[in-house]
Scaffold this motif. Structure first.
Motif, PDB file in Angstrom:
ATOM      1  N   PRO A 433       0.831  -1.213   0.000  1.00 10.24           N
ATOM      2  CA  PRO A 433       0.000   0.000   0.000  1.00 10.24           C
ATOM      3  C   PRO A 433       0.860   1.255   0.000  1.00 10.24           C
ATOM      4  CG  PRO A 433      -0.758  -1.575   1.650  1.00 10.24           C
ATOM      5  CD  PRO A 433       0.576  -2.050   1.177  1.00 10.24           C
ATOM      6  N   LYS A 434       0.338   2.299  -0.584  1.00  5.51           N
ATOM      7  CA  LYS A 434       1.115   3.515  -0.786  1.00  5.51           C
ATOM      8  C   LYS A 434       1.234   4.336   0.490  1.00  5.51           C
ATOM      9  CE  LYS A 434       1.350   7.545  -3.857  1.00  5.51           C
ATOM     10  NZ  LYS A 434       0.696   8.242  -4.998  1.00  5.51           N
ATOM     11  N   THR A 435       0.156   4.494   1.234  1.00  2.35           N
ATOM     12  CA  THR A 435       0.138   5.356   2.414  1.00  2.35           C
ATOM     13  C   THR A 435      -0.234   4.550   3.652  1.00  2.35           C
ATOM     14  OG1 THR A 435      -2.194   5.946   2.142  1.00  2.35           O
ATOM     15  CG2 THR A 435      -0.564   7.304   0.985  1.00  2.35           C
ATOM     16  N   HIS A 436      -0.021   5.166   4.809  1.00  2.00           N
ATOM     17  CA  HIS A 436      -0.383   4.516   6.066  1.00  2.00           C
ATOM     18  C   HIS A 436      -1.892   4.332   6.177  1.00  2.00           C
ATOM     19  CE1 HIS A 436       3.661   4.684   7.761  1.00  2.00           C
ATOM     20  NE2 HIS A 436       3.765   5.914   7.294  1.00  2.00           N
ATOM     21  N   VAL A 437      -2.653   5.305   5.709  1.00  2.00           N
ATOM     22  CA  VAL A 437      -4.112   5.190   5.764  1.00  2.00           C
ATOM     23  C   VAL A 437      -4.596   4.032   4.899  1.00  2.00           C
ATOM     24  CG1 VAL A 437      -6.275   6.369   5.245  1.00  2.00           C
ATOM     25  CG2 VAL A 437      -4.386   7.636   6.260  1.00  2.00           C
ATOM     26  N   GLU A 438      -4.048   3.927   3.706  1.00  2.00           N
ATOM     27  CA  GLU A 438      -4.425   2.826   2.816  1.00  2.00           C
ATOM     28  C   GLU A 438      -4.033   1.480   3.408  1.00  2.00           C
ATOM     29  OE1 GLU A 438      -3.575   1.385  -1.818  1.00  2.00           O
ATOM     30  OE2 GLU A 438      -2.762   3.286  -1.046  1.00  2.00           O
ATOM     31  N   TYR A 439      -2.878   1.426   4.049  1.00  2.00           N
ATOM     32  CA  TYR A 439      -2.426   0.184   4.678  1.00  2.00           C
ATOM     33  C   TYR A 439      -3.386  -0.241   5.793  1.00  2.00           C
ATOM     34  CZ  TYR A 439       0.703  -3.126   7.016  1.00  2.00           C
ATOM     35  OH  TYR A 439       1.239  -4.256   7.585  1.00  2.00           O
ATOM     36  N   GLU A 440      -3.750   0.699   6.657  1.00  2.00           N
ATOM     37  CA  GLU A 440      -4.645   0.371   7.759  1.00  2.00           C
ATOM     38  C   GLU A 440      -6.025  -0.048   7.258  1.00  2.00           C
ATOM     39  OE1 GLU A 440      -4.798   3.521  10.562  1.00  2.00           O
ATOM     40  OE2 GLU A 440      -2.696   3.330  11.171  1.00  2.00           O
ATOM     41  N   ASN A 441      -6.523   0.609   6.219  1.00  2.00           N
ATOM     42  CA  ASN A 441      -7.835   0.249   5.685  1.00  2.00           C
ATOM     43  C   ASN A 441      -7.832  -1.158   5.096  1.00  2.00           C
ATOM     44  OD1 ASN A 441      -8.859   2.728   6.426  1.00  2.00           O
ATOM     45  ND2 ASN A 441      -8.569   3.653   4.420  1.00  2.00           N
ATOM     46  N   LYS A 442      -6.787  -1.508   4.347  1.00  2.00           N
ATOM     47  CA  LYS A 442      -6.697  -2.851   3.769  1.00  2.00           C
ATOM     48  C   LYS A 442      -6.599  -3.904   4.863  1.00  2.00           C
ATOM     49  CE  LYS A 442      -4.551  -1.605  -0.678  1.00  2.00           C
ATOM     50  NZ  LYS A 442      -5.536  -2.274  -1.539  1.00  2.00           N
ATOM     51  N   LEU A 443      -5.774  -3.630   5.860  1.00  2.00           N
ATOM     52  CA  LEU A 443      -5.619  -4.587   6.951  1.00  2.00           C
ATOM     53  C   LEU A 443      -6.905  -4.699   7.768  1.00  2.00           C
ATOM     54  CD1 LEU A 443      -3.679  -6.475   8.444  1.00  2.00           C
ATOM     55  CD2 LEU A 443      -2.990  -4.535   9.859  1.00  2.00           C
ATOM     56  N   THR A 444      -7.604  -3.595   7.948  1.00  2.00           N
ATOM     57  CA  THR A 444      -8.857  -3.615   8.705  1.00  2.00           C
ATOM     58  C   THR A 444      -9.880  -4.519   8.042  1.00  2.00           C
ATOM     59  OG1 THR A 444      -8.491  -1.380   9.548  1.00  2.00           O
ATOM     60  CG2 THR A 444     -10.745  -2.200   9.558  1.00  2.00           C
ATOM     61  N   VAL A 445     -10.023  -4.411   6.735  1.00  3.70           N
ATOM     62  CA  VAL A 445     -11.000  -5.246   6.022  1.00  3.70           C
ATOM     63  C   VAL A 445     -10.645  -6.722   6.156  1.00  3.70           C
ATOM     64  CG1 VAL A 445     -11.949  -5.790   3.757  1.00  3.70           C
ATOM     65  CG2 VAL A 445     -11.601  -3.413   4.412  1.00  3.70           C
ATOM     66  N   LYS A 446      -9.388  -7.052   5.953  1.00  5.25           N
ATOM     67  CA  LYS A 446      -8.976  -8.463   6.015  1.00  5.25           C
ATOM     68  C   LYS A 446      -9.138  -9.022   7.420  1.00  5.25           C
ATOM     69  CE  LYS A 446      -5.539  -8.158   2.286  1.00  5.25           C
ATOM     70  NZ  LYS A 446      -5.767  -6.743   1.958  1.00  5.25           N
ATOM     71  N   MET A 447      -8.690  -8.260   8.423  1.00  6.74           N
ATOM     72  CA  MET A 447      -8.751  -8.757   9.789  1.00  6.74           C
ATOM     73  C   MET A 447     -10.178  -8.877  10.282  1.00  6.74           C
ATOM     74  SD  MET A 447      -5.890  -9.617  11.219  1.00  6.74           S
ATOM     75  CE  MET A 447      -6.325  -9.490  12.942  1.00  6.74           C
ATOM     76  N   PHE A 448     -11.003  -7.864  10.019  1.00  3.66           N
ATOM     77  CA  PHE A 448     -12.360  -7.929  10.541  1.00  3.66           C
ATOM     78  C   PHE A 448     -13.175  -9.030   9.862  1.00  3.66           C
ATOM     79  CE2 PHE A 448     -16.847  -6.719  10.456  1.00  3.66           C
ATOM     80  CZ  PHE A 448     -17.092  -6.685  11.824  1.00  3.66           C
ATOM     81  N   LEU A 449     -12.991  -9.214   8.559  1.00  6.34           N
ATOM     82  CA  LEU A 449     -13.713 -10.279   7.872  1.00  6.34           C
ATOM     83  C   LEU A 449     -13.373 -11.633   8.470  1.00  6.34           C
ATOM     84  CD1 LEU A 449     -15.622 -11.024   5.569  1.00  6.34           C
ATOM     85  CD2 LEU A 449     -13.632 -11.173   4.061  1.00  6.34           C
ATOM     86  N   PHE A 450     -12.091 -11.850   8.725  1.00  9.91           N
ATOM     87  CA  PHE A 450     -11.683 -13.115   9.336  1.00  9.91           C
ATOM     88  C   PHE A 450     -12.208 -13.239  10.758  1.00  9.91           C
ATOM     89  CE2 PHE A 450      -8.740 -15.535  11.957  1.00  9.91           C
ATOM     90  CZ  PHE A 450      -8.639 -16.727  11.261  1.00  9.91           C
ATOM     91  N   GLN A 451     -12.053 -12.177  11.551  1.00  9.61           N
ATOM     92  CA  GLN A 451     -12.507 -12.225  12.943  1.00  9.61           C
ATOM     93  C   GLN A 451     -14.014 -12.419  13.018  1.00  9.61           C
ATOM     94  OE1 GLN A 451     -10.445 -12.277  15.418  1.00  9.61           O
ATOM     95  NE2 GLN A 451      -8.827 -10.767  15.309  1.00  9.61           N
ATOM     96  N   PHE A 452     -14.739 -11.817  12.098  1.00  8.86           N
ATOM     97  CA  PHE A 452     -16.195 -11.966  12.090  1.00  8.86           C
ATOM     98  C   PHE A 452     -16.575 -13.437  11.950  1.00  8.86           C
ATOM     99  CE2 PHE A 452     -20.385 -12.057  10.196  1.00  8.86           C
ATOM    100  CZ  PHE A 452     -21.064 -11.053  10.873  1.00  8.86           C
ATOM    101  N   VAL A 453     -15.967 -14.106  10.992  1.00  7.65           N
ATOM    102  CA  VAL A 453     -16.269 -15.527  10.793  1.00  7.65           C
ATOM    103  C   VAL A 453     -15.728 -16.358  11.952  1.00  7.65           C
ATOM    104  CG1 VAL A 453     -15.963 -17.491   9.236  1.00  7.65           C
ATOM    105  CG2 VAL A 453     -16.265 -15.198   8.294  1.00  7.65           C
ATOM    106  N   ASN A 454     -14.545 -16.004  12.441  1.00  4.60           N
ATOM    107  CA  ASN A 454     -13.904 -16.804  13.482  1.00  4.60           C
ATOM    108  C   ASN A 454     -14.676 -16.769  14.798  1.00  4.60           C
ATOM    109  OD1 ASN A 454     -11.888 -18.450  14.546  1.00  4.60           O
ATOM    110  ND2 ASN A 454     -10.595 -16.738  15.127  1.00  4.60           N
ATOM    111  N   TYR A 455     -15.106 -15.580  15.213  1.00  6.51           N
ATOM    112  CA  TYR A 455     -15.755 -15.457  16.521  1.00  6.51           C
ATOM    113  C   TYR A 455     -17.244 -15.766  16.481  1.00  6.51           C
ATOM    114  CZ  TYR A 455     -11.692 -13.435  18.837  1.00  6.51           C
ATOM    115  OH  TYR A 455     -10.453 -13.245  19.406  1.00  6.51           O
ATOM    116  N   TYR A 456     -17.907 -15.453  15.395  1.00  2.00           N
ATOM    117  CA  TYR A 456     -19.363 -15.544  15.380  1.00  2.00           C
ATOM    118  C   TYR A 456     -19.909 -16.807  14.720  1.00  2.00           C
ATOM    119  CZ  TYR A 456     -18.768 -10.542  16.305  1.00  2.00           C
ATOM    120  OH  TYR A 456     -18.389  -9.336  16.837  1.00  2.00           O
TER     121      TYR A 456
END
Length: 813
Positions: A433-456
């Protein structure tokens, strides 16, 4: 460990010739010509400062408002020159001198520090005295022996980080001043979320108290526990071969437990939580808008962060391209569309693979439940647990299976979560990713999607799949053709969903708090084990601070993720457990102080960063809020027995009065034991002794089907279709009512408070007025200077004032 190091061992002396190039830049690309220009500009600014300083010393004896000509031309106060030019130059030199004290990681620190300028340099200089660069001795979180030494961290520790201050408001302004807006906005959100949880916790507690107060009105549980009703009803085996026939009265305890959460108040609480979520999000928008104004973030744009390129991105750039916004050449990553598409497909294929792994683990846990239930049923057929004190009567094969499966599922969740965190970071780094904001947004989507399935996922299974595709005796449904699908107890699966929710939610919170508090403390103890007994003359307090754990760039990301996962637990499945907000409130009261203690005592002071909102998490919370209305409507309809009981009470009740008497007998269908296939019958010795001592020809099972001998035997009755229609109607009505109220509340409550909006408009007006006056004064000066050289021109006398100004401007040009 010798902490009394000399400056030659620990400091890097750097001159101007060493500022450009080399490994110290860590990916910071700059040409030598540009560096020379910066130095020349800096020297010219210093000359301006010296002129202003000498003029101010002369003018100060006359008036405090008299300034030098250079300052007047630049429309700047002399003190501002001193702060912005001379101060920055001195601080930059000190910053370069003491830069070795910063934990420099490859391609991550230096270029970021240089890019953000004064604020990050001030962070380094928080440990440096303003006089000749002497080291300060009062910046740690314990009280200094110097009474005149002001320690903001000690103030934060004393009035914020101690658990004894849990009832006090957080000093948000001091948090923002010391840690920056990004961390300040997190604690503001966490405190506001905890405050709003108190209202949901009170209502949930009242619903639970209602269940306790109306305990004696639970007619169907009384029928189950009655020896003449539930004690005479023989139920069909719950598994093949290893499960025998059993009496309905054995579920007496679980039926009473289920009523505490499965009563009329459950419907009210589900609707209330749908509205509460909207109120929480709308009021947070107002709170956030007020903080933006108070913290001077109204005009802060995310584009400012977009200009901050990641060093990891810069080091891989090989070409330059003109930026259309800044009109400057910037480094770009040389990759073809095929390379970009390949990275995208590879990253998301990895995410799908790990989500598939979660689903496989859930299927494995389901298989465990099916296999172990038969073992528990065989062991407990003669009720050996009744000999245990207190909890003996509560332990049933269903309960034992549910608890053990939930604990195993929790362990699997923690293991997969630990492994996937590293995988998510790796595949996000792969995308560059080019910027810190873009990096955090990409990581947020991947992590939350996984955590959503994992916990719920386990909660979704119990709520919407268990007991729904079972079949009936003689025609059971099997998973993989081997294990018979699970059935719910006669009281429904709601109590099992509650058990699953409590174990996963509480277990995660307890483990998270232990991990957050214990792990940093143990690491700090280990690092400073041989030096913490040294006096401050050898082991200075700023060196102690340096030896603390580094707060990573993704530190706040994990804090937000933890709270958002909790938010999902108390909204998506709250209809099954009204006490969930109360448990979350108790956890968050502790969480605020644990995080504060961790920040003030276990981590180095993070570099301050600006943020005017919680970022992508706002959209995720809105998504969960909408989805929670649907899940709670389905839980009330299909997981609890609320709708079947209401249909029976008002349409199929016995006698002329609408009562619940006879509901248990009505909700159980009849099957002829002789028609059970041989492969489904219990083995010898599995049936209890009372089964052989009486002539039993039929057994009961939980469904609405015609009895044997009927022309439509073992097919669904009309009552089944009435109940199904009532369930679907309830879902539609509840969703529409809650959504209409949500949208009305969102429309009714403005996102920005009226006083904040008025103040913002007032400031914009004053700015425009100042600019207008400035341009007018500038125009007057130009007229006075160039007036004699202006050629005369004739302007229409009847024209409007604006036209006169335009013509006069044309004449001047």
């Amino acid at each position: 460990m010798n902490r009394g190091k000399s400056s030659d061992e620990t400091l890097i002396e750097m001159d101007r010739t060493g500022w450009s190039g080399g490994e110290e830049n860590n990916g910071f690309h700059a040409s030598s010509a540009k560096e020379t220009l910066q130095l020349e500009n800096a020297e010219s600014m210093l000359s301006v400062v010296s002129e202003c300083t000498s003029a101010v010393s002369v003018c100060s004896s006359h008036s405090s408002v008299i300034v030098c000509e250079q300052c007047e031309r630049e429309h700047t106060e002399p003190q501002q020159h001193l702060t912005s030019f001379k101060g920055i130059w001195r601080k930059r030199a000190l910053f370069l001198k003491y830069r070795s004290r910063v934990d420099k990681q490859q391609q991550s620190k230096d270029s970021v520090y240089f890019r953000d300028g004064v604020r990050r340099i001030d962070f380094i200089l928080s440990y440096i005295d303003d006089k000749d660069g002497e080291k300060k001795q009062c910046r740690y979180w314990t009280r200094s022996r110097d009474a005149n030494c002001e320690s903001e961290r000690y103030s934060l520790y004393k009035y914020w980080a101690r658990f004894s201050s849990f009832y006090k408001e957080q000093p948000l302004n001091l948090i923002r001043k010391y840690y920056g807006e990004k961390i300040g906005i997190y604690f503001a959100w966490l405190g506001f979320y905890t405050e709003m949880l108190s209202y949901a916790a009170v209502v949930g507690l009242l619903c639970f108290i209602y269940g306790v107060a109306t305990f004696d009105e639970n007619v169907w549980s009384k029928e189950i526990c009655n020896d003449t009703i539930g004690g005479q009803i023989v139920m069909c085996p719950l598994c093949d071969k290893k499960c025998g026939y059993w009496k309905l009265s054995t579920t007496c305890s679980s039926s009473w437990q289920s009523y505490l959460f499965d009563n009329t108040a459950t419907v009210f609480f589900a609707i209330f939580m749908g509205i509460w979520v909207t109120l929480f999000l709308e009021f947070w928008k107002r709170r956030q808008a007020r903080l933006e104004y108070e913290w001077d973030l109204v005009d802060f744009e995310e584009e400012q962060q977009q200009l901050q390129l990641r060093p990891e991105y810069e080091t891989k750039c090989t070409h330059r391209r003109l930026n259309r916004v800044t009109q400057e050449l910037e480094w770009v990553l040389d990759q073809s569309p095929a390379d970009k598409a390949g990275r995208f497909i590879l990253c998301w294929a990895t995410v799908v693979l790990w989500i598939s792994l979660i689903i496989a683990c859930i299927i494995g846990v389901i298989a465990y439940r099916l296999a172990v239930f038969a073992a528990f049923a065989s062991i407990m057929k003669d009720s050996p647990t009744n000999k245990l004190d207190v909890v003996g009567t509560l332990i049933t094969p269903q309960f034992a299976t549910s608890v053990t499966a939930s604990c195993i599922n929790f362990v699997i969740i923690m293991i997969l979560n630990f492994l996937y965190e590293h995988v998510a970071i790796k595949i996000t780094d792969m995308e560059v990713p080019k910027t810190h904001v873009e990096y955090e947004n990409k990581l947020t989507v991947k992590m939350f999607l996984f955590q959503f399935v994992n916990y719920y996922s386990s909660c979704f299974y119990v709520a919407f799949f268990k007991g729904k595709f079972v079949g009936y005796p003689g025609d059971y449904a099997y998973m993989f053709g081997k294990w018979r699908n699970e059935e719910c107890e006669p009281g429904g699966c709601l109590i099992e969903l509650t058990t699953q929710l409590v174990i996963v939610m509480v277990g995660k919170q307890v483990w998270g708090n232990i991990q957050e508090a214990l792990v940093p403390w143990l690491r700090n103890w280990w690092v400073s084990r041989s030096a913490r007994n040294h006096p401050e003359s050898l082991y200075s307090r700023w060196e102690q601070d340096h030896d603390l754990q580094t707060f990573s760039q993704l530190g706040l990301f994990y804090e937000y993720l933890e709270m958002v996962i909790q938010f999902g637990f108390i909204t998506l499945f709250v209809a099954s457990f009204p006490l969930a907000p109360l448990l979350a409130l108790m956890n968050n009261i502790l969480e605020v102080r644990v995080d504060a203690w961790k920040f003030t005592t276990q981590f180095r002071r993070p570099v301050a960063a600006k943020a005017h909102s919680i970022g992508a998490w706002d959209e995720i919370l809105n998504m969960i809020a909408v989805f929670s209305v649907v899940t709670n409507a389905f839980i009330v309809s299909f997981t609890s027995d609320m709708i079947p009981r209401l249909v029976y009470k008002y349409a199929y009740h016995l006698g002329s009065e609408s009562t619940m008497e006879g509901y248990i007998n009505n909700s159980l269908s009849i099957f002829n034991i002789s028609e059970i296939p041989v492969e489904n019958r219990p083995e010898e010795g599995e049936n209890p002794d009372w089964f052989y001592s009486s002539n039993i020809t039929t057994c009961r099972y939980r469904d609405y089907r015609y009895p044997p001998g009927h022309e439509k035997q073992y097919t669904h009755t009309m009552q089944f279709w009435h109940i199904l229609a009532a369930k679907l109607a309830f879902i539609i009505i509840m969703e529409h009512v809650v959504f209409v109220v949500k949208f009305f509340v969102a429309w009714l409550i403005p996102d920005v408070p009226s006083d904040v909006k008025a103040r913002t408009k007032r400031e914009h007006y004053l700015i425009q007025e100042y600019l207008h006056d400035y341009e007018l004064e500038k125009l007057k000066i130009q007229l006075s200077q160039n007036g004699p050289n202006i050629e005369p021109c004739t302007c229409p006398a009847t024209a409007a004032t604006s036209v006169k100004l335009e013509v006069f401007s044309d004449c001047l040009s």
